[in-house]
Motif scaffolding. Structure first.
Motif, PDB file in Angstrom:
ATOM      1  N   VAL A 280      -5.141   3.879  -2.581  1.00  8.38           N
ATOM      2  CA  VAL A 280      -3.804   4.050  -3.419  1.00  8.38           C
ATOM      3  C   VAL A 280      -4.201   4.254  -4.912  1.00  8.38           C
ATOM      4  O   VAL A 280      -3.261   4.385  -5.771  1.00  8.38           O
TER       5      VAL A 280
ATOM      6  N   SER B  37      -4.237  -1.878   6.294  1.00  8.31           N
ATOM      7  CA  SER B  37      -3.241  -3.202   6.528  1.00  8.31           C
ATOM      8  C   SER B  37      -3.530  -3.824   7.908  1.00  8.31           C
ATOM      9  O   SER B  37      -3.397  -5.092   7.870  1.00  8.31           O
TER      10      SER B  37
ATOM     11  N   VAL C 111     -12.328   9.140 -17.672  1.00  8.97           N
ATOM     12  CA  VAL C 111     -13.854   8.904 -17.481  1.00  8.97           C
ATOM     13  C   VAL C 111     -14.301  10.457 -17.291  1.00  8.97           C
ATOM     14  O   VAL C 111     -15.471  10.638 -17.778  1.00  8.97           O
TER      15      VAL C 111
ATOM     16  N   ARG D 290       0.614   9.466 -10.227  1.00  8.20           N
ATOM     17  CA  ARG D 290      -0.476   8.878 -11.018  1.00  8.20           C
ATOM     18  C   ARG D 290       0.034   9.297 -12.361  1.00  8.20           C
ATOM     19  O   ARG D 290       0.250  10.263 -12.895  1.00  8.20           O
TER      20      ARG D 290
ATOM     21  N   ALA E  78       2.683   1.702  -3.068  1.00  4.83           N
ATOM     22  CA  ALA E  78       1.577   2.215  -4.424  1.00  4.83           C
ATOM     23  C   ALA E  78       1.055   3.558  -4.172  1.00  4.83           C
ATOM     24  O   ALA E  78       1.079   4.524  -4.929  1.00  4.83           O
ATOM     25  N   LEU E  79       1.330   4.231  -2.906  1.00  7.80           N
ATOM     26  CA  LEU E  79       1.132   5.578  -2.379  1.00  7.80           C
ATOM     27  C   LEU E  79       1.907   6.477  -2.961  1.00  7.80           C
ATOM     28  O   LEU E  79       1.667   7.454  -3.582  1.00  7.80           O
TER      29      LEU E  79
ATOM     30  N   THR F 212      -8.588  12.284  -8.344  1.00  9.13           N
ATOM     31  CA  THR F 212      -8.552  13.390  -9.577  1.00  9.13           C
ATOM     32  C   THR F 212      -9.332  14.558  -8.980  1.00  9.13           C
ATOM     33  O   THR F 212      -9.621  14.701  -7.807  1.00  9.13           O
TER      34      THR F 212
ATOM     35  N   LEU G  77      -8.082   0.120   0.903  1.00  2.00           N
ATOM     36  CA  LEU G  77      -6.846   0.129   0.229  1.00  2.00           C
ATOM     37  C   LEU G  77      -6.705   0.548  -1.264  1.00  2.00           C
ATOM     38  O   LEU G  77      -6.174   1.542  -1.755  1.00  2.00           O
TER      39      LEU G  77
ATOM     40  N   GLY H  68       0.825  -1.096   0.073  1.00  2.00           N
ATOM     41  CA  GLY H  68      -0.008  -0.007  -0.092  1.00  2.00           C
ATOM     42  C   GLY H  68       0.743   1.333   0.099  1.00  2.00           C
ATOM     43  O   GLY H  68       0.592   2.102  -0.783  1.00  2.00           O
ATOM     44  N   LEU H  69       1.803   1.346   0.975  1.00  2.00           N
ATOM     45  CA  LEU H  69       2.682   2.517   1.146  1.00  2.00           C
ATOM     46  C   LEU H  69       3.478   2.662  -0.092  1.00  2.00           C
ATOM     47  O   LEU H  69       3.751   3.881  -0.610  1.00  2.00           O
TER      48      LEU H  69
ATOM     49  N   ALA I  37      -4.968   8.093 -16.740  1.00  2.00           N
ATOM     50  CA  ALA I  37      -5.337   7.026 -15.966  1.00  2.00           C
ATOM     51  C   ALA I  37      -6.958   7.002 -16.325  1.00  2.00           C
ATOM     52  O   ALA I  37      -7.501   8.180 -16.836  1.00  2.00           O
ATOM     53  N   ALA I  38      -7.257   5.614 -16.419  1.00  2.00           N
ATOM     54  CA  ALA I  38      -8.868   5.462 -16.656  1.00  2.00           C
ATOM     55  C   ALA I  38      -9.765   6.338 -16.096  1.00  2.00           C
ATOM     56  O   ALA I  38     -10.631   7.005 -16.866  1.00  2.00           O
ATOM     57  N   GLY I  39      -9.546   6.609 -14.835  1.00  2.00           N
ATOM     58  CA  GLY I  39     -10.685   7.687 -14.008  1.00  2.00           C
ATOM     59  C   GLY I  39     -10.505   9.057 -14.480  1.00  2.00           C
ATOM     60  O   GLY I  39     -11.436   9.790 -14.761  1.00  2.00           O
ATOM     61  N   THR I  40      -9.235   9.370 -15.100  1.00  2.00           N
ATOM     62  CA  THR I  40      -9.413  10.773 -15.660  1.00  2.00           C
ATOM     63  C   THR I  40      -9.936  10.816 -16.925  1.00  2.00           C
ATOM     64  O   THR I  40     -10.747  11.836 -17.337  1.00  2.00           O
TER      65      THR I  40
ATOM     66  N   VAL J 223      -4.172   3.767   4.894  1.00  5.99           N
ATOM     67  CA  VAL J 223      -3.227   2.491   4.384  1.00  5.99           C
ATOM     68  C   VAL J 223      -2.766   1.681   5.394  1.00  5.99           C
ATOM     69  O   VAL J 223      -2.874   0.593   5.447  1.00  5.99           O
TER      70      VAL J 223
ATOM     71  N   ASP K 288     -10.720   8.347  -7.643  1.00  4.12           N
ATOM     72  CA  ASP K 288     -10.860   8.025  -9.022  1.00  4.12           C
ATOM     73  C   ASP K 288     -12.074   7.138  -9.022  1.00  4.12           C
ATOM     74  O   ASP K 288     -12.481   6.166  -8.365  1.00  4.12           O
ATOM     75  N   PRO K 289     -12.920   7.384 -10.260  1.00  9.79           N
ATOM     76  CA  PRO K 289     -14.291   7.072 -10.415  1.00  9.79           C
ATOM     77  C   PRO K 289     -14.158   5.561 -10.823  1.00  9.79           C
ATOM     78  O   PRO K 289     -15.293   4.578 -10.567  1.00  9.79           O
ATOM     79  N   VAL K 290     -13.367   5.142 -11.487  1.00  8.93           N
ATOM     80  CA  VAL K 290     -13.126   3.673 -11.687  1.00  8.93           C
ATOM     81  C   VAL K 290     -12.955   2.872 -10.640  1.00  8.93           C
ATOM     82  O   VAL K 290     -13.526   1.710 -10.448  1.00  8.93           O
TER      83      VAL K 290
END
Lengths: 311, 102
Positions: B49, B12, A127, A118, A113-114, B53, B45, A110-111, A122-125, B8, B58-60
């Motif tokens: 992560v 965990s 959208v 970005r 990935a943080l 936006t 999580l 998790g950390l 990205a897919a969300g952007t 996060v 993130d909407p997805v």
């Protein structure tokens, strides 16, 4: 440190504390209730994280529905003579190290990935950029119905499979054994006449609002299930021996609406699963709401079909 | 210390607690509760992560989690049906045999 982070810290501590109680407690009934509380704290966390759609879904489905299902199953076990309090046993030696290492591994992932930056596309952007073209104001509903309709369709299939699986292991159904509440008492009558219509109203509002504001078919279906649960618990409806045509049509409505509209797009020369307009979104969402509500109520009642109880 | 960092770490910890519960729980319904706890941790999580936006998370990722929540309740309902039926058939609520002492 701002007030916001303090609230987050409190929610985080509540989550860890409640989850510890839920998994290590000895009295099952109390721990199911604590699990419902855990779900509500998760719902609060969603709203803190800026995801009101998830907060609604978590409160209605994660906490409410799961809790109702758990409590009903608990009651069936206790009615059959199962014991509530488990005998104290020595846990396996490796349990704590395994759990700590797993948690540490998840934290590491998790950390890491943080820290990842970005990507701009990205897919969300994408959208959010294309949201105008979908005709919907709520990006989450747009992803569920327009951009990733296939996933949502298959999700309805999973729900159907869960119901078919539950029917397969149902065994013999005892009609009329379900409810213990006398609905002729004034309190139950008043509860039904006020709460049931209000639940219906909230469900339809969530469905209609879901295209532009937080809400949608899942939240609406879960609230509608609340109405069904109430009808089951007060004995207004009772289990039937076999599912009739109406029940079968209702449980497949969501999947069928998706398949028919999504496949007719191909016949009309458009891309598969592309929806012809906002009316199709409303149509599919209404069908999904009904399917979810009927499926979950049947799972709750542990019945193949329900019929009105004649007084 | 940011909110994302807090969530996060919490997710965990909750996931670890869920794993512990899955190992030590005797009653099948408590194992199911542990699985649900682990699922919730994964959802938190994913959203944290997933990045933000201008219009919120993130909407997805949100749609993915929404789907996950519904799938989780469907799987839970089926598992409960199995547990109740198993109890009706065997009188047991755990995978431990009737005569097992350890």
């Amino acid at each position: 440190m701002t007030i916001g982070v303090l609230v987050d810290l409190m929610l985080a501590l509540a989550l860890v504390g409640l989850s510890l109680r839920v998994v290590t407690g000895r009295a099952l009934f109390r721990d199911i209730v604590l699990f419902i509380l855990f779900g509500l704290v998760i719902a609060l966390s969603w709203s803190r994280l800026g995801a009101p759609d998830l907060a609604l879904a978590e409160a209605a489905i994660g906490a409410g529905l799961t809790g109702a299902l758990m409590l009903m199953a608990y009651r069936r076990l206790v009615a059959g003579g199962a014991e509530d309090v488990a005998p104290r046993r020595r846990p396996p030696l490796l349990a704590v190290p395994v759990a700590v290492l797993t948690g540490a591994l998840v934290a590491l992932i998790g950390l890491a990935a943080l820290g990842v930056e970005r990507v701009p596309d990205a897919a969300g952007t994408i959208v959010l950029e294309e949201l105008g073209a979908s005709g919907l104001g709520n990006a989450v509903t747009a992803v569920l119905l327009v951009f990733r309709g296939l996933d949502t369709m298959l999700e309805m299939a999973v729900l159907l499979v869960a119901l078919l699986g539950a029917w397969a292991v149902l065994g013999e159904v005892h009609p009329g054994r379900l409810h213990q509440v006398d609905r002729r008492t004034p309190l139950v009558g008043a509860l039904l006449t006020t709460v049931a219509p209000v639940t219906l109203l909230i469900a339809v509002h969530l469905l209609l609002a879901g295209t532009d504001a937080p809400g949608g078919a899942f939240q609406a279906g879960a609230v509608l299930t609340g109405c069904g649960v109430l009808l089951v618990l007060t004995g207004t409806v009772r289990p039937r021996a076999a599912a009739g045509l109406a029940t079968k049509l209702l449980v497949i409505a969501g999947l069928a609406a998706f398949v028919m509209i999504g496949a007719s797009a191909v016949a009309l020369g458009r891309a598969p699963m592309s929806l012809p307009g906002t009316w199709a979104v409303y149509l599919i969402e209404t069908a999904m709401m009904l399917s979810i509500a009927v499926t979950m109520t049947l799972l709750f009642a542990r019945a193949r079909a329900l019929e009105p109880e004649r007084a | 210390m940011s909110s994302a960092f807090v969530y996060v770490l919490a997710a965990s910890a909750v996931f670890g607690v869920g794993v512990y519960g899955l190992i030590v729980a005797d009653h099948l319904m408590r194992k199911l509760l542990s699985l649900n706890v682990m699922g919730s941790a994964v959802f938190v999580l994913i959203l944290t992560v997933g990045g933000a936006t201008p219009a919120g998370p993130d909407p997805v990722a949100q749609a993915l989690i929404l789907t996950g929540i519904v799938i989780a309740v469907a799987a839970t309902a089926f598992a409960l049906a199995l547990i109740v039926r198993m109890f009706q058939e065997t009188g047991l609520t755990s995978l431990r045999g009737r005569d097992d002492d350890d």
